[in-house]
Design a protein around this motif. Structure first.
Motif, PDB file in Angstrom:
ATOM      1  N   ARG A  41      -6.854 -17.263  -2.471  1.00  0.00           N
ATOM      2  CA  ARG A  41      -7.670 -18.359  -1.969  1.00  0.00           C
ATOM      3  C   ARG A  41      -8.673 -17.836  -0.928  1.00  0.00           C
ATOM      4  N   THR A  42      -8.169 -17.065   0.002  1.00  0.00           N
ATOM      5  CA  THR A  42      -9.041 -16.510   1.033  1.00  0.00           C
ATOM      6  C   THR A  42     -10.086 -15.581   0.429  1.00  0.00           C
ATOM      7  N   LEU A  43      -9.603 -14.674  -0.390  1.00  0.00           N
ATOM      8  CA  LEU A  43     -10.480 -13.686  -1.000  1.00  0.00           C
ATOM      9  C   LEU A  43     -11.609 -14.342  -1.777  1.00  0.00           C
ATOM     10  N   ARG A  44     -11.297 -15.436  -2.394  1.00  0.00           N
ATOM     11  CA  ARG A  44     -12.300 -16.143  -3.169  1.00  0.00           C
ATOM     12  C   ARG A  44     -13.483 -16.511  -2.283  1.00  0.00           C
ATOM     13  N   VAL A  98     -14.617  -2.194  -1.580  1.00  0.00           N
ATOM     14  CA  VAL A  98     -13.313  -2.752  -1.936  1.00  0.00           C
ATOM     15  C   VAL A  98     -12.621  -3.399  -0.740  1.00  0.00           C
ATOM     16  N   THR A  99     -12.197  -4.610  -0.921  1.00  0.00           N
ATOM     17  CA  THR A  99     -11.401  -5.258   0.099  1.00  0.00           C
ATOM     18  C   THR A  99      -9.992  -5.384  -0.433  1.00  0.00           C
ATOM     19  N   MET A 100      -9.041  -4.928   0.382  1.00  0.00           N
ATOM     20  CA  MET A 100      -7.680  -4.867  -0.114  1.00  0.00           C
ATOM     21  C   MET A 100      -6.773  -5.787   0.674  1.00  0.00           C
ATOM     22  N   VAL A 120       0.829  -1.206   0.000  1.00  0.00           N
ATOM     23  CA  VAL A 120       0.000   0.000   0.000  1.00  0.00           C
ATOM     24  C   VAL A 120       0.855   1.245   0.000  1.00  0.00           C
ATOM     25  N   ASP A 121       1.979   1.111   0.622  1.00  0.00           N
ATOM     26  CA  ASP A 121       2.849   2.229   0.889  1.00  0.00           C
ATOM     27  C   ASP A 121       3.436   2.824  -0.378  1.00  0.00           C
ATOM     28  N   ALA A 160      -4.633   1.766  -6.644  1.00  0.00           N
ATOM     29  CA  ALA A 160      -5.701   1.508  -5.686  1.00  0.00           C
ATOM     30  C   ALA A 160      -6.707   2.648  -5.670  1.00  0.00           C
ATOM     31  N   ALA A 161      -6.189   3.871  -5.796  1.00  0.00           N
ATOM     32  CA  ALA A 161      -7.083   5.022  -5.825  1.00  0.00           C
ATOM     33  C   ALA A 161      -8.030   4.911  -7.015  1.00  0.00           C
ATOM     34  N   SER A 186      -0.516   2.623  -4.661  1.00  0.00           N
ATOM     35  CA  SER A 186      -1.588   3.405  -4.055  1.00  0.00           C
ATOM     36  C   SER A 186      -2.317   4.232  -5.117  1.00  0.00           C
ATOM     37  N   SER A 187      -1.610   4.603  -6.172  1.00  0.00           N
ATOM     38  CA  SER A 187      -2.306   5.303  -7.246  1.00  0.00           C
ATOM     39  C   SER A 187      -3.282   4.369  -7.952  1.00  0.00           C
ATOM     40  N   ARG A 198       2.334 -15.964  -0.656  1.00  0.00           N
ATOM     41  CA  ARG A 198       1.368 -15.141   0.053  1.00  0.00           C
ATOM     42  C   ARG A 198       0.235 -14.740  -0.896  1.00  0.00           C
ATOM     43  N   VAL A 250      -2.587  -7.237   0.938  1.00  0.00           N
ATOM     44  CA  VAL A 250      -1.220  -6.928   0.553  1.00  0.00           C
ATOM     45  C   VAL A 250      -0.388  -8.196   0.457  1.00  0.00           C
TER      46      VAL A 250
END
Lengths: 365, 365
Positions: free
Chosen positions: B130-133, B113-115, B90-91, B99-100, B96-97, B124, B117
């Motif tokens: 997998r989780t997001l799915r 939106v779920t983000m 994110v940093d 993402a914006a 971040s652009s 990872r 990293v």
DNA sequence: TTGAAAGCGCTACCAA
DNA sequence: TTGGTAGCGCTTTCAA
């Protein structure tokens, strides 16, 4: 019909199911066990299941590309693994550093972060909190300056109260006066320290670039700065205070305005945030002034880019990433529901305030 | 007992319910209608409900601080209003652009939106997907360079395949070779153009700072740059190519390494990303070299800070925010499941490459 | 160690 | 215009 041996077109990959995510029932059926058993295997209680069954469930899950329906779990369990984060803008290094901290801590705790952008609008903010509440997150973390005189305050508090009463935890970052857990920055004190340090360096004629729109953060920093100066019997002429948008663009505009009015002996410009300060530096440069030489500049926050600009920016360090970490910590703790944690700030003198006893400063220019 | 008239302690605010979020049933009961009617009022079909009832439902909902349980809705409706975004960090202003952009587009479409990293780790990344799915998002948008030789590729494709088969839409940003919708940057071409432009300016002796670890993006940009140079019969000595972390820090380290090896006539250093280039400039400065004067520097991406550093950074413009917007667009469209959209890049010559026919360049250094 | 079954909060269909 | 009701996918008693 010419290519394949069979009539029905085969599908690639493990997800043979087609058109529907595999459900726990599918897995259970494929493994020849009950849903209950499959469920047991797929989370904690694998110990109470016969080895053979466990293995078959795992195999079936893998085979079917099974991914548990988080919403269904949430509803069955009555809780989620989600944390909601509300920021004013992702793009801004201030917020993205905080977000990085939050994300990192969340990850460590096995939580998923949902991020929403409120963009300096209290109405939008309220609306977002309302929506986010519907996700039943473990915590809602809200960053971004409170805006004085906004009439959404009570509604926001009500929303948060309801959320907290139902077991959610609310954490505010850098918001004052709201009755919830808060990670707070000493905006006033930090700015005051900065003022003292700069006056100590010998500066006497100041200008201030602050943000309009009732932004509490800006007001506190301005106030602290002025008060610090006053200790040295320094006052700032009204003409030398300019309001602008709380952004890089705003900083540019403010600097231009300052130049238009005539810098007229101003030695140092304090901008209430680094983002604005950096914008101002660029604008000064475009106006033919060398920042740190023709006019000193100082900011607040110590965002990453502060050391990449030339000269490096004098500022007040705020442990941004830590802010995020602490916020998650607070969110997950079960202390008082409205505790305040202060993070400490400190003044960093760098090249942008020239009378600096630092050797390297000369190599630059 | 001394203060209140009644025995039970009253609770503040509208959320009188206490200890539990109000449910639709609560609302329905309070309004004296069935759940079905309450549900109808609370979303679309308010038209088919008698005014009086509608009003009472709305009132009850407000009174109880009702917020619909999104998970329950998701499960009942069979779909969510969620979009998942996976970034490397994110940093980083690059992400971040983007993402914006994604956030903005999502907001416009009423999506949350779920983000997550992934931090440059393919493992990872896979785990996150997998989780997001499990959230059954409408779309999963994945940014971040593919890493050559990573053995998670197949697993990732499988995961995405299963997700897509079940109706999800997958969008990749700047990833090549994966069979899904992609918003792509012409890394190779952009770098090649840059090389031509710089050679055209008269530069002849180059060094390159690139990222290690098989990062595809870095390799493409390097390759393009070298090939562009080769059109001018320019080769880069192996000694003048240094690998480092794909970050500001990495850029610093690489520049230091270059200085250590001896710059030895090197006129221009190309870093494969602005973030690295800016780090390198700072490191050069610390080593007593004036960027743009003693050694020219060029980057890639045109992140915001590129114009805040001194001298301003020559680079290849990538419409970062647009990348995000386009990705959401692609995600929401129902075109081919594996269409590729190229965003265009263009070379921007600025002060960091000195032989620049731009008057203001002299005012600076 | 296992399975049947009762929800979790909501939507949407069907009948009234 | 309404209400009853059958699920949605999962967890978690409770018995067996």
């Amino acid at each position: 019909m010419e290519d394949g041996p069979a009539a029905s077109p085969p599908r690639r990959g493990a997800a043979v199911s087609g058109e529907r995510q595999a459900t726990l029932r599918d897995v259970a059926r494929a493994a020849g066990v009950s849903q209950a058993t499959a469920s047991r295997v797929l989370n904690g209680s694998i110990r109470n299941v016969r080895q053979g069954n466990a293995a078959r469930v795992l195999a079936a899950a893998a085979e079917l590309g099974y991914a548990p329906h988080l919403s269904a779990q949430a509803i069955a369990r009555g809780s989620t693994n989600t944390v909601a984060l509300v920021v004013s803008g992702v793009d801004d290094p201030y917020f993205s550093s905080i977000a990085a901290g939050v994300t990192q801590a969340a990850e460590a705790a096995g939580l998923i972060v949902t991020m929403a952008v409120a963009g300096r609008s209290p109405e939008r903010e309220l609306q977002i909190v309302r929506t986010l509440r519907g996700m039943r997150p473990r915590a809602i973390i809200l960053t971004g300056s409170r805006i004085d005189g906004s009439d959404t305050r009570d509604a926001l508090v009500e929303e948060f109260d309801a959320y907290r009463d139902a077991g959610g935890s609310v954490v505010l970052i850098s918001q004052h006066d709201l009755p919830f857990r808060t990670v707070s920055i000493d905006d006033y004190g930090g700015a005051r320290q900065l003022a003292r340090a700069l006056a100590g360096l010998g500066y006497r004629r100041f200008a201030v670039v602050c943000a309009g729109g009732g932004l509490r953060t800006s007001r506190d920093r301005c106030g602290g700065f002025m008060d610090g100066l006053r200790e040295f019997d320094i006052d700032i002429n009204e003409q030398r205070v300019v309001e602008a948008e709380f952004s890089r663009r705003g900083g540019c505009a403010a600097a231009r305005e300052l130049v238009r009015r005539g810098l007229d002996g101003t030695e140092l410009v304090f901008a209430v945030s680094d983002v604005m300060a950096i914008g101002a530096m660029t604008a000064f440069r475009d106006a033919g002034l060398v920042p740190g030489q023709d006019v000193a500049v100082a900011g607040f926050d110590d965002i990453g880019p502060a050391v990449d600009v030339v000269p490096e920016l004098t500022t007040v360090t705020v442990p941004l990433r830590q802010l995020g970490l602490r916020a998650m910590e607070l969110a997950l703790s079960d202390d008082d529901a409205s505790r305040i944690v202060q993070v400490s700030t400190s003044v960093v003198l760098r090249g942008s305030t020239r009378r600096l006893p630092r050797p390297r400063a000369d190599d630059r220019g």
